[in-house]
Motif scaffolding. Structure first.
Motif, short mmCIF file in Angstrom:
data_model
loop_
_atom_site.label_atom_id
_atom_site.label_comp_id
_atom_site.label_asym_id
_atom_site.label_seq_id
_atom_site.Cartn_x
_atom_site.Cartn_y
_atom_site.Cartn_z
N SER A 209 7.57 -1.80 3.59
CA SER A 209 8.37 -0.62 3.25
C SER A 209 8.36 0.37 4.41
O SER A 209 7.42 0.39 5.21
N PRO A 210 9.39 1.19 4.53
CA PRO A 210 9.42 2.18 5.61
C PRO A 210 8.27 3.17 5.51
O PRO A 210 7.80 3.50 4.41
N ALA A 211 7.84 3.65 6.66
CA ALA A 211 6.71 4.59 6.68
C ALA A 211 7.07 5.90 5.97
O ALA A 211 6.23 6.49 5.30
N ALA A 212 8.32 6.34 6.11
CA ALA A 212 8.72 7.59 5.45
C ALA A 212 8.66 7.45 3.93
O ALA A 212 8.27 8.39 3.22
N LEU A 213 9.03 6.28 3.42
CA LEU A 213 8.97 6.07 1.97
C LEU A 213 7.52 6.06 1.48
O LEU A 213 7.21 6.65 0.44
N ARG A 214 6.64 5.39 2.21
CA ARG A 214 5.23 5.38 1.82
C ARG A 214 4.64 6.78 1.80
O ARG A 214 3.95 7.17 0.86
N ASP A 215 4.92 7.55 2.84
CA ASP A 215 4.39 8.91 2.91
C ASP A 215 4.99 9.80 1.83
O ASP A 215 4.32 10.67 1.26
N GLY A 216 6.29 9.58 1.52
CA GLY A 216 6.92 10.38 0.48
C GLY A 216 6.34 10.09 -0.90
O GLY A 216 6.11 11.01 -1.69
N VAL A 217 6.11 8.82 -1.20
CA VAL A 217 5.52 8.46 -2.49
C VAL A 217 4.10 9.02 -2.60
O VAL A 217 3.71 9.56 -3.64
N ARG A 218 3.34 8.91 -1.53
CA ARG A 218 1.97 9.44 -1.55
C ARG A 218 1.97 10.95 -1.73
O ARG A 218 1.18 11.49 -2.52
N THR A 219 2.84 11.65 -1.05
CA THR A 219 2.89 13.11 -1.17
C THR A 219 3.36 13.53 -2.55
O THR A 219 2.82 14.49 -3.14
N GLY A 220 4.35 12.84 -3.11
CA GLY A 220 4.79 13.17 -4.46
C GLY A 220 3.71 12.94 -5.49
O GLY A 220 3.54 13.73 -6.43
N LEU A 221 2.94 11.85 -5.33
CA LEU A 221 1.85 11.59 -6.26
C LEU A 221 0.76 12.66 -6.15
O LEU A 221 0.20 13.11 -7.17
N VAL A 222 0.46 13.09 -4.92
CA VAL A 222 -0.54 14.16 -4.75
C VAL A 222 -0.06 15.45 -5.41
O VAL A 222 -0.83 16.16 -6.07
N ALA A 223 1.23 15.76 -5.24
CA ALA A 223 1.76 16.98 -5.87
C ALA A 223 1.68 16.90 -7.39
O ALA A 223 1.34 17.89 -8.05
#
Length: 453
Positions: A209-223
């Motif tokens: 998966s793209p790095a931006a998608l991984r970071d976005g999912v991780r950040t949304g889960l943290v929020a």
């Protein structure tokens, strides 16, 4: 003289010089019988057996606590029996999976999310155990992971339909088809998570998966976790403030110490629901505790409430003064998630000595909004439901307003936090290439002169 024994014959000198260790006595290699066609290899369980046993164990370990708690809640001086506790345990078990029940007072569909979380955890472990039992651990095969999920889902669906038939024989109206489908979806999805992790497909999908998608999912889960944590803190503070009313409600049941303990445990089973309600209250849409009611920061409109200890912490009116600072909690949680995203990306870039562009930082922060909105919308849908007909037919937050507001708040807050983190921390720059230092020319000795005659 070298030692020569019958078990260790003399070896050539070249082999001794190579440092080869002596082997045991030579003999014929053991013959391993090949498996018959269509027969699974030894040491691996058939999928139907493994899936059935794992689904049954997950069902038992999630049903027994419900039976114990509801059995304690029914205890009194002249009430409560073993058969009633077992039947009540099945009713609560079905309700915890989101299966609605038809009672004489109307539909009952408010699922205790603590029980739902327990069932999901046990089903995830079932996916792990089945993957290991069939030899799919570390195989990185999506087909095997899906097969495990389907097997556990089918086994769990049969158990759910059987529980609905048993409960329906006791007077309640439950659809076995609805129960089977609900159990199949929940069991299959939860087992799929465990199977993906055990087989290694999860890591494979993450790498592709793209790095931006991984970071976005991780950040949304943290929020989302930060927002739910803030909601849990606010709900706990509200219940603690109204602790006297809650104690009076528990004492009014007249069920003895064991019964009051059971009622307290039932209230704790709905504590995750209160957490989601409180997070919706902090976001702005709020929640309802009956038809034509609203509990928001700007309005509190409720009528007569049932004697439930968890409802003792409801706000008395709209927030004002210092209480208006609660409106900034969701934005601060989203900014903290964006700040953590920036810190992590900058730390990785510093280790790799590479620059961090604004697009690599702001795109994941923007993607965190839809991820958080989807997760909180699903949580709001799971945390609500009817508690009978009439006035209590609508309880909990509305999913779509919660999802929309959460998407906007988390996206804006994460963007602000990520931009602030990069601006205040500073981005590492790539090292400048150093030019090679000039080397002095090597001096050569002059040719010898010829002797003059």
């Amino acid at each position: 003289m070298s030692r020569v024994t019958p078990d260790q014959p003399r070896r050539p000198a070249a082999e001794v010089a190579a440092g080869a260790r002596p082997t045991g006595p030579a003999g014929p290699a053991p013959r391993v019988p090949a498996p018959r066609s269509g027969e699974p290899p030894r040491g691996r369980a058939p999928l139907p057996v493994a899936a059935g046993v794992a689904a049954l164990w997950a069902a038992v370990t999630s049903w027994l606590p419900v039976t114990l708690v509801l059995g304690l809640a029914q205890l009194s001086e002249d009430a409560g029996s073993l058969s009633g506790a077992l039947r009540a345990g099945l009713v609560g078990w079905l309700l915890g999976h989101g299966v609605p029940l038809e009672t004489s007072a109307g539909p009952l569909g408010l699922a205790p999310l603590a029980l739902t979380a327990l069932a999901v955890w046990r089903l995830t472990r079932a996916g792990v155990h089945v993957s290991r039992a069939i030899g799919a651990r570390g195989g990185r095969s999506p087909r095997q992971a899906l097969t495990v999920a389907v097997g556990v889902g089918i086994g769990y669906a049969l158990l759910g339909a059987l529980a609905a038939i048993v409960v329906g024989a006791g007077g309640l109206r439950v659809s076995p088809v609805r129960a089977g489908l609900t159990f199949a979806v929940l069991g299959g999805l939860a087992a799929l998570v465990g199977a993906l992790r055990t087989t290694g497909v999860w890591v494979l999908l993450a790498r592709r998966s793209p790095a931006a998608l991984r970071d976005g999912v991780r950040t949304g889960l943290v929020a989302v976790l930060l927002l739910l944590g803030a909601g849990a803190g606010a709900a706990g503070l509200a219940v603690a403030t109204g602790g006297g009313d809650a104690a009076d409600m528990i004492g009014a049941y007249r069920t003895g110490v064991a019964g009051q303990a059971g009622i307290t445990l039932v209230s704790l089973a709905y504590a995750p629901n209160a957490t989601v309600w409180s997070a919706s209250y902090l976001l702005g849409p709020g929640f309802a505790v009956g038809t034509d009611t609203a509990v928001r920061t700007s309005e509190v409109s409720v009528g007569a409430l049932p004697a439930v200890p968890l409802l003792a912490g409801l706000p008395r009116g709209p927030v004002d003064g210092l209480g208006a600072g609660l409106l900034a909690v969701p934005v601060l949680a989203a900014m903290a998630a964006g700040w953590l995203l920036a810190r992590r990306l900058l730390r990785v870039a510093a280790e790799e000595r590479a620059p961090v562009g604004w697009s690599a930082l702001l795109v994941p922060a923007a993607l965190a909004g839809p991820v958080a909105g989807m997760l909180l919308g699903l949580a709001a849908a799971a945390a609500g439901g009817p508690l009978g007909a009439g006035r209590l037919a609508e309880i909990g937050p509305s999913p779509w307003p919660v999802a929309g507001v959460a998407t906007l708040v988390v996206a804006v807050g994460a963007l602000l936090g990520a931009a602030a983190g990069r601006s205040l921390t500073g981005a590492p720059t790539a090292p400048r290439p150093t030019a090679p230092r000039p080397t002095a020319p090597r001096r050569t000795a002059p040719p010898p002169r010829r002797a003059e005659r």
